[in-house]
Design a protein around this motif. Sequence first.
Motif, PDB file in Angstrom:
ATOM      1  N   ASN A  34     -49.137  -6.145  -2.028  1.00 49.42           N
ATOM      2  CA  ASN A  34     -49.009  -6.641  -0.662  1.00 49.42           C
ATOM      3  C   ASN A  34     -49.671  -8.020  -0.616  1.00 49.42           C
ATOM      4  OD1 ASN A  34     -50.233  -7.105   2.130  1.00 49.42           O
ATOM      5  ND2 ASN A  34     -48.825  -5.401   2.521  1.00 49.42           N
ATOM      6  N   PHE A  35     -48.887  -9.046  -0.276  1.00 54.39           N
ATOM      7  CA  PHE A  35     -49.401 -10.413  -0.292  1.00 54.39           C
ATOM      8  C   PHE A  35     -50.525 -10.618   0.724  1.00 54.39           C
ATOM      9  CE2 PHE A  35     -45.748 -11.459  -2.857  1.00 54.39           C
ATOM     10  CZ  PHE A  35     -46.169 -12.546  -3.604  1.00 54.39           C
ATOM     11  N   THR A  36     -50.409 -10.025   1.898  1.00 55.51           N
ATOM     12  CA  THR A  36     -51.424 -10.214   2.934  1.00 55.51           C
ATOM     13  C   THR A  36     -52.771  -9.642   2.498  1.00 55.51           C
ATOM     14  OG1 THR A  36     -49.712 -10.145   4.641  1.00 55.51           O
ATOM     15  CG2 THR A  36     -51.988  -9.788   5.362  1.00 55.51           C
ATOM     16  N   ARG A  37     -52.767  -8.404   2.009  1.00 53.64           N
ATOM     17  CA  ARG A  37     -54.021  -7.776   1.565  1.00 53.64           C
ATOM     18  C   ARG A  37     -54.595  -8.477   0.334  1.00 53.64           C
ATOM     19  NH1 ARG A  37     -51.187  -2.775   2.644  1.00 53.64           N
ATOM     20  NH2 ARG A  37     -50.877  -2.562   0.402  1.00 53.64           N
ATOM     21  N   ALA A  38     -53.727  -8.850  -0.598  1.00 48.12           N
ATOM     22  CA  ALA A  38     -54.199  -9.530  -1.815  1.00 48.12           C
ATOM     23  C   ALA A  38     -54.814 -10.881  -1.466  1.00 48.12           C
ATOM     24  CB  ALA A  38     -53.052  -9.697  -2.805  1.00 48.12           C
ATOM     25  N   ALA A  39     -54.174 -11.629  -0.573  1.00 51.30           N
ATOM     26  CA  ALA A  39     -54.714 -12.929  -0.169  1.00 51.30           C
ATOM     27  C   ALA A  39     -56.077 -12.764   0.502  1.00 51.30           C
ATOM     28  CB  ALA A  39     -53.735 -13.642   0.764  1.00 51.30           C
ATOM     29  N   ALA A  40     -56.211 -11.740   1.330  1.00 55.13           N
ATOM     30  CA  ALA A  40     -57.492 -11.489   1.993  1.00 55.13           C
ATOM     31  C   ALA A  40     -58.575 -11.167   0.956  1.00 55.13           C
ATOM     32  CB  ALA A  40     -57.354 -10.347   2.998  1.00 55.13           C
ATOM     33  N   ARG A  41     -58.254 -10.357  -0.025  1.00 54.21           N
ATOM     34  CA  ARG A  41     -59.234 -10.019  -1.068  1.00 54.21           C
ATOM     35  C   ARG A  41     -59.648 -11.240  -1.876  1.00 54.21           C
ATOM     36  NH1 ARG A  41     -57.561  -5.180  -4.825  1.00 54.21           N
ATOM     37  NH2 ARG A  41     -59.187  -6.163  -6.077  1.00 54.21           N
ATOM     38  N   LEU A  42     -58.709 -12.160  -2.073  1.00 49.65           N
ATOM     39  CA  LEU A  42     -58.983 -13.363  -2.857  1.00 49.65           C
ATOM     40  C   LEU A  42     -59.571 -14.489  -2.008  1.00 49.65           C
ATOM     41  CD1 LEU A  42     -55.713 -13.292  -4.954  1.00 49.65           C
ATOM     42  CD2 LEU A  42     -58.036 -12.996  -5.863  1.00 49.65           C
ATOM     43  N   HIS A  43     -59.641 -14.296  -0.699  1.00 52.79           N
ATOM     44  CA  HIS A  43     -60.154 -15.300   0.239  1.00 52.79           C
ATOM     45  C   HIS A  43     -59.333 -16.582   0.181  1.00 52.79           C
ATOM     46  CE1 HIS A  43     -63.526 -12.639   0.879  1.00 52.79           C
ATOM     47  NE2 HIS A  43     -63.715 -12.609  -0.426  1.00 52.79           N
ATOM     48  N   VAL A  44     -58.001 -16.410   0.156  1.00 47.66           N
ATOM     49  CA  VAL A  44     -57.074 -17.539   0.211  1.00 47.66           C
ATOM     50  C   VAL A  44     -56.001 -17.216   1.245  1.00 47.66           C
ATOM     51  CG1 VAL A  44     -57.432 -18.208  -2.218  1.00 47.66           C
ATOM     52  CG2 VAL A  44     -55.547 -16.670  -1.633  1.00 47.66           C
ATOM     53  N   VAL A  45     -55.292 -18.221   1.680  1.00 47.53           N
ATOM     54  CA  VAL A  45     -54.183 -17.970   2.587  1.00 47.53           C
ATOM     55  C   VAL A  45     -53.006 -17.435   1.778  1.00 47.53           C
ATOM     56  CG1 VAL A  45     -54.922 -19.673   4.299  1.00 47.53           C
ATOM     57  CG2 VAL A  45     -53.353 -20.347   2.472  1.00 47.53           C
ATOM     58  N   GLN A  46     -52.121 -16.737   2.449  1.00 49.07           N
ATOM     59  CA  GLN A  46     -50.991 -16.098   1.787  1.00 49.07           C
ATOM     60  C   GLN A  46     -50.126 -17.111   1.036  1.00 49.07           C
ATOM     61  OE1 GLN A  46     -49.149 -13.269   4.364  1.00 49.07           O
ATOM     62  NE2 GLN A  46     -47.344 -13.050   3.062  1.00 49.07           N
ATOM     63  N   GLN A  47     -49.940 -18.279   1.600  1.00 49.87           N
ATOM     64  CA  GLN A  47     -49.118 -19.309   0.950  1.00 49.87           C
ATOM     65  C   GLN A  47     -49.733 -19.757  -0.374  1.00 49.87           C
ATOM     66  OE1 GLN A  47     -48.403 -22.784   3.322  1.00 49.87           O
ATOM     67  NE2 GLN A  47     -47.008 -23.680   1.838  1.00 49.87           N
ATOM     68  N   ALA A  48     -51.060 -19.870  -0.427  1.00 54.01           N
ATOM     69  CA  ALA A  48     -51.726 -20.265  -1.667  1.00 54.01           C
ATOM     70  C   ALA A  48     -51.547 -19.196  -2.743  1.00 54.01           C
ATOM     71  CB  ALA A  48     -53.208 -20.519  -1.417  1.00 54.01           C
ATOM     72  N   LEU A  49     -51.643 -17.934  -2.347  1.00 54.75           N
ATOM     73  CA  LEU A  49     -51.421 -16.844  -3.294  1.00 54.75           C
ATOM     74  C   LEU A  49     -49.991 -16.871  -3.813  1.00 54.75           C
ATOM     75  CD1 LEU A  49     -52.156 -14.269  -4.793  1.00 54.75           C
ATOM     76  CD2 LEU A  49     -51.646 -12.998  -2.685  1.00 54.75           C
ATOM     77  N   SER A  50     -49.050 -17.041  -2.923  1.00 54.00           N
ATOM     78  CA  SER A  50     -47.643 -17.104  -3.314  1.00 54.00           C
ATOM     79  C   SER A  50     -47.400 -18.251  -4.305  1.00 54.00           C
ATOM     80  CB  SER A  50     -46.767 -17.267  -2.076  1.00 54.00           C
ATOM     81  OG  SER A  50     -45.412 -17.259  -2.434  1.00 54.00           O
ATOM     82  N   THR A  51     -48.033 -19.389  -4.045  1.00 57.77           N
ATOM     83  CA  THR A  51     -47.904 -20.548  -4.940  1.00 57.77           C
ATOM     84  C   THR A  51     -48.492 -20.241  -6.310  1.00 57.77           C
ATOM     85  OG1 THR A  51     -47.940 -22.094  -3.084  1.00 57.77           O
ATOM     86  CG2 THR A  51     -48.536 -22.977  -5.253  1.00 57.77           C
ATOM     87  N   GLN A  52     -49.651 -19.619  -6.348  1.00 61.56           N
ATOM     88  CA  GLN A  52     -50.275 -19.287  -7.633  1.00 61.56           C
ATOM     89  C   GLN A  52     -49.413 -18.314  -8.443  1.00 61.56           C
ATOM     90  OE1 GLN A  52     -54.267 -17.895  -6.993  1.00 61.56           O
ATOM     91  NE2 GLN A  52     -54.943 -19.854  -6.150  1.00 61.56           N
ATOM     92  N   ILE A  53     -48.841 -17.334  -7.772  1.00 64.68           N
ATOM     93  CA  ILE A  53     -47.978 -16.371  -8.460  1.00 64.68           C
ATOM     94  C   ILE A  53     -46.729 -17.065  -8.979  1.00 64.68           C
ATOM     95  CG2 ILE A  53     -46.577 -14.289  -8.167  1.00 64.68           C
ATOM     96  CD1 ILE A  53     -49.635 -13.787  -8.324  1.00 64.68           C
ATOM     97  N   ARG A  54     -46.150 -17.933  -8.173  1.00 70.03           N
ATOM     98  CA  ARG A  54     -44.951 -18.665  -8.603  1.00 70.03           C
ATOM     99  C   ARG A  54     -45.276 -19.560  -9.800  1.00 70.03           C
ATOM    100  NH1 ARG A  54     -40.483 -16.957  -7.854  1.00 70.03           N
ATOM    101  NH2 ARG A  54     -40.663 -16.887  -5.629  1.00 70.03           N
ATOM    102  N   GLN A  55     -46.433 -20.217  -9.786  1.00 67.95           N
ATOM    103  CA  GLN A  55     -46.841 -21.060 -10.917  1.00 67.95           C
ATOM    104  C   GLN A  55     -46.996 -20.221 -12.186  1.00 67.95           C
ATOM    105  OE1 GLN A  55     -50.412 -22.765  -9.256  1.00 67.95           O
ATOM    106  NE2 GLN A  55     -49.352 -24.589  -8.497  1.00 67.95           N
ATOM    107  N   LEU A  56     -47.574 -19.036 -12.058  1.00 69.43           N
ATOM    108  CA  LEU A  56     -47.724 -18.156 -13.207  1.00 69.43           C
ATOM    109  C   LEU A  56     -46.354 -17.722 -13.729  1.00 69.43           C
ATOM    110  CD1 LEU A  56     -49.484 -16.497 -15.128  1.00 69.43           C
ATOM    111  CD2 LEU A  56     -49.572 -14.709 -13.365  1.00 69.43           C
TER     112      LEU A  56
END
Length: 125
Positions: free
Chosen positions: A57-79
Amino acid sequence: RLSASAEPPATACCRDDGSGPCGTRGNRTSWSHLQSAVVNVELRHLRAFAVLAEELNFTRAAARLHVVQQALSTQIRQLEDALGTPLFVRSTRRVALTPAGLALRAHADAVLQHVAHQIVVLFHF
């Protein structure tokens, strides 16, 4: 342990029949591709992957990582771009791991724990 000149072991992710999670054949070209991809993968990408793979879940994962959802999505796409394969199947309602994502998940936590341990060892050196 993989070195820059080592060929992949028989159990590496790429198999000669192309059935490996990276989706390429187990020849020198695909091995070179994987070696160059590893250089472009940062620990933050691996950490983001590990948390998202756990939460699915992007929302919960972003909260755990202390980043906004868009930043998490970008990091996953880069990987995914660095590895040359999708790690997640995304829909409007759900996130699931692909076969490549399952293969990476099997090792991501161990890699992150090993790196953390080595940092502690070096800190006390």
